[in-house]
Write an enzyme that holds these catalytic residues in place. Structure first.
Site, PDB file in Angstrom:
ATOM      1  N   ARG A 113      22.608  70.808  82.366  1.00 14.39           N
ATOM      2  CA  ARG A 113      22.769  70.610  83.815  1.00 14.39           C
ATOM      3  C   ARG A 113      21.624  71.265  84.592  1.00 14.39           C
ATOM      4  O   ARG A 113      21.260  70.809  85.671  1.00 14.39           O
ATOM      5  CB  ARG A 113      24.148  71.089  84.287  1.00 14.39           C
ATOM      6  CG  ARG A 113      25.225  70.036  83.956  1.00 14.39           C
ATOM      7  CD  ARG A 113      26.577  70.369  84.550  1.00 14.39           C
ATOM      8  NE  ARG A 113      26.679  70.221  85.984  1.00 14.39           N
ATOM      9  CZ  ARG A 113      27.097  69.121  86.606  1.00 14.39           C
ATOM     10  NH1 ARG A 113      27.421  68.031  85.935  1.00 14.39           N
ATOM     11  NH2 ARG A 113      27.198  69.085  87.922  1.00 14.39           N
ATOM     12  N   HIS A 128      23.851  61.384  84.182  1.00  7.95           N
ATOM     13  CA  HIS A 128      25.142  62.070  84.237  1.00  7.95           C
ATOM     14  C   HIS A 128      25.171  63.135  83.154  1.00  7.95           C
ATOM     15  O   HIS A 128      24.657  62.923  82.059  1.00  7.95           O
ATOM     16  CB  HIS A 128      26.296  61.093  83.988  1.00  7.95           C
ATOM     17  CG  HIS A 128      27.595  61.801  83.724  1.00  7.95           C
ATOM     18  ND1 HIS A 128      28.396  62.268  84.735  1.00  7.95           N
ATOM     19  CD2 HIS A 128      28.191  62.179  82.566  1.00  7.95           C
ATOM     20  CE1 HIS A 128      29.444  62.889  84.202  1.00  7.95           C
ATOM     21  NE2 HIS A 128      29.340  62.850  82.887  1.00  7.95           N
TER      22      HIS A 128
HETATM   23  P1  IDP Z   1      27.583  65.449  89.080  1.00  8.73           P
HETATM   24  O1  IDP Z   1      27.091  64.084  88.613  1.00  8.73           O
HETATM   25  O2  IDP Z   1      26.424  66.367  89.429  1.00  8.73           O
HETATM   26  O3  IDP Z   1      28.560  66.089  88.115  1.00  8.73           O
HETATM   27  P2  IDP Z   1      29.848  64.692  90.738  1.00  8.73           P
HETATM   28  O4  IDP Z   1      30.399  65.471  91.882  1.00  8.73           O
HETATM   29  O5  IDP Z   1      30.645  64.643  89.477  1.00  8.73           O
HETATM   30  O6  IDP Z   1      28.361  65.222  90.451  1.00  8.73           O
HETATM   31  O7  IDP Z   1      29.603  63.206  91.268  1.00  8.73           O
HETATM   32  C1  IDP Z   1      29.378  62.112  90.408  1.00  8.73           C
HETATM   33  C2  IDP Z   1      28.288  61.237  91.004  1.00  8.73           C
HETATM   34  O8  IDP Z   1      28.708  60.718  92.284  1.00  8.73           O
HETATM   35  C3  IDP Z   1      26.985  61.981  91.310  1.00  8.73           C
HETATM   36  O9  IDP Z   1      26.147  62.145  90.177  1.00  8.73           O
HETATM   37  C4  IDP Z   1      26.371  61.089  92.379  1.00  8.73           C
HETATM   38  O10 IDP Z   1      25.764  59.911  91.799  1.00  8.73           O
HETATM   39  C5  IDP Z   1      27.601  60.673  93.180  1.00  8.73           C
HETATM   40  N1  IDP Z   1      27.881  61.608  94.293  1.00  8.73           N
HETATM   41  C6  IDP Z   1      28.537  62.797  94.217  1.00  8.73           C
HETATM   42  N2  IDP Z   1      28.675  63.382  95.421  1.00  8.73           N
HETATM   43  C7  IDP Z   1      28.097  62.530  96.297  1.00  8.73           C
HETATM   44  C8  IDP Z   1      27.928  62.593  97.739  1.00  8.73           C
HETATM   45  O11 IDP Z   1      28.342  63.533  98.440  1.00  8.73           O
HETATM   46  N3  IDP Z   1      27.276  61.546  98.310  1.00  8.73           N
HETATM   47  C9  IDP Z   1      26.811  60.483  97.584  1.00  8.73           C
HETATM   48  N4  IDP Z   1      26.952  60.383  96.254  1.00  8.73           N
HETATM   49  C10 IDP Z   1      27.591  61.404  95.599  1.00  8.73           C
HETATM   50 MG    MG Z   2      30.503  65.486  87.586  1.00  9.36          MG
END
Ligand code: IDP
Ligand code: MG
Length: 174
Positions: free
Chosen positions: A97, A131
């Site tokens: 990460r 991801h």
């Molecule tokens: P992560 O991928 O860093 O674990 P998560 O909160 O699990 O983040 O969100 C999954 C995916 O959703 C993110 O990688 C991104 O593509 C999208 N995403 C998350 N939060 C937002 C936001 O606030 N605005 C727009 N897209 C978001």
């Molecule tokens: Mg996530």
């Protein structure tokens, strides 16, 4: 023993990563973590798989767009797919990460994968290339969702053998 936990991580190279021809760069960058790849395949995610994968985000306004994104609907053929990888090693989640970078590409370290290659789409969705599982419980849930035991080179979670009758399978003609 240095006390660091051995962990598994699901990594997906998202459709934008494939479309931008970043697969090699991303795998090279991730290799800095010195982990082992124990599973890899190309997947065209079904709607069910995509929705299950992101089920914690179901109530977010960007959820529908996120499902379109991970299924490649925003990138078109031949990018309606992801490269799914399973990494294993000490402290793997934190290491990967960190290399991946913050969720929002604008906040991500510029030399991280998301900082270097991610962007915010006009819709507001973070198009962030990769991801990476966020904790061991999520990693287990995600790996079991994307991979069957036989597709992983090691027995990372308990599995069992069953005999399935009348199951249709596709095999090579010759
Ligand atoms: P992560 O991928 O860093 O674990 P998560 O909160 O699990 O983040 O969100 C999954 C995916 O959703 C993110 O990688 C991104 O593509 C999208 N995403 C998350 N939060 C937002 C936001 O606030 N605005 C727009 N897209 C978001
Ligand atoms: Mg996530």
């Amino acid at each position: 023993m240095n006390g660091k936990e051995v962990q598994q991580v699901l990594v997906l190279i998202k459709p934008d990563g494939l479309k931008k021809s970043l697969t090699g760069n991303i795998i090279t960058k991730l290799s800095e973590a010195k982990l082992t790849i124990i599973g890899a395949k190309v997947v065209k995610p079904s709607r069910d798989l995509a929705e299950e994968h992101y089920k914690q985000l179901k109530n977010q306004i960007f959820f529908d767009n996120l499902i379109k994104y991970i299924r490649g609907d925003l990138h078109g053929e031949p990018y309606k797919r992801v490269l799914a990888l399973v990494y294993k090693g000490e402290d793997a989640i934190k290491k990967l990460r960190t290399i991946a970078g913050a969720t929002n590409p604008e906040d991500a370290d510029p030399v991280s994968i998301r900082g270097a290659y991610g962007r915010i789409m006009r819709s507001g969705l973070f198009e962030n290339v990769i991801h990476c599982s966020s904790d061991p419980i999520e990693a287990e849930r995600e790996i079991k969702l994307w991979f069957q035991p036989d597709e992983i080179t090691e027995e990372i979670y308990p599995s069992k053998k069953i005999i399935q009758k009348n199951i249709q399978a596709k095999v090579w003609e010759k």
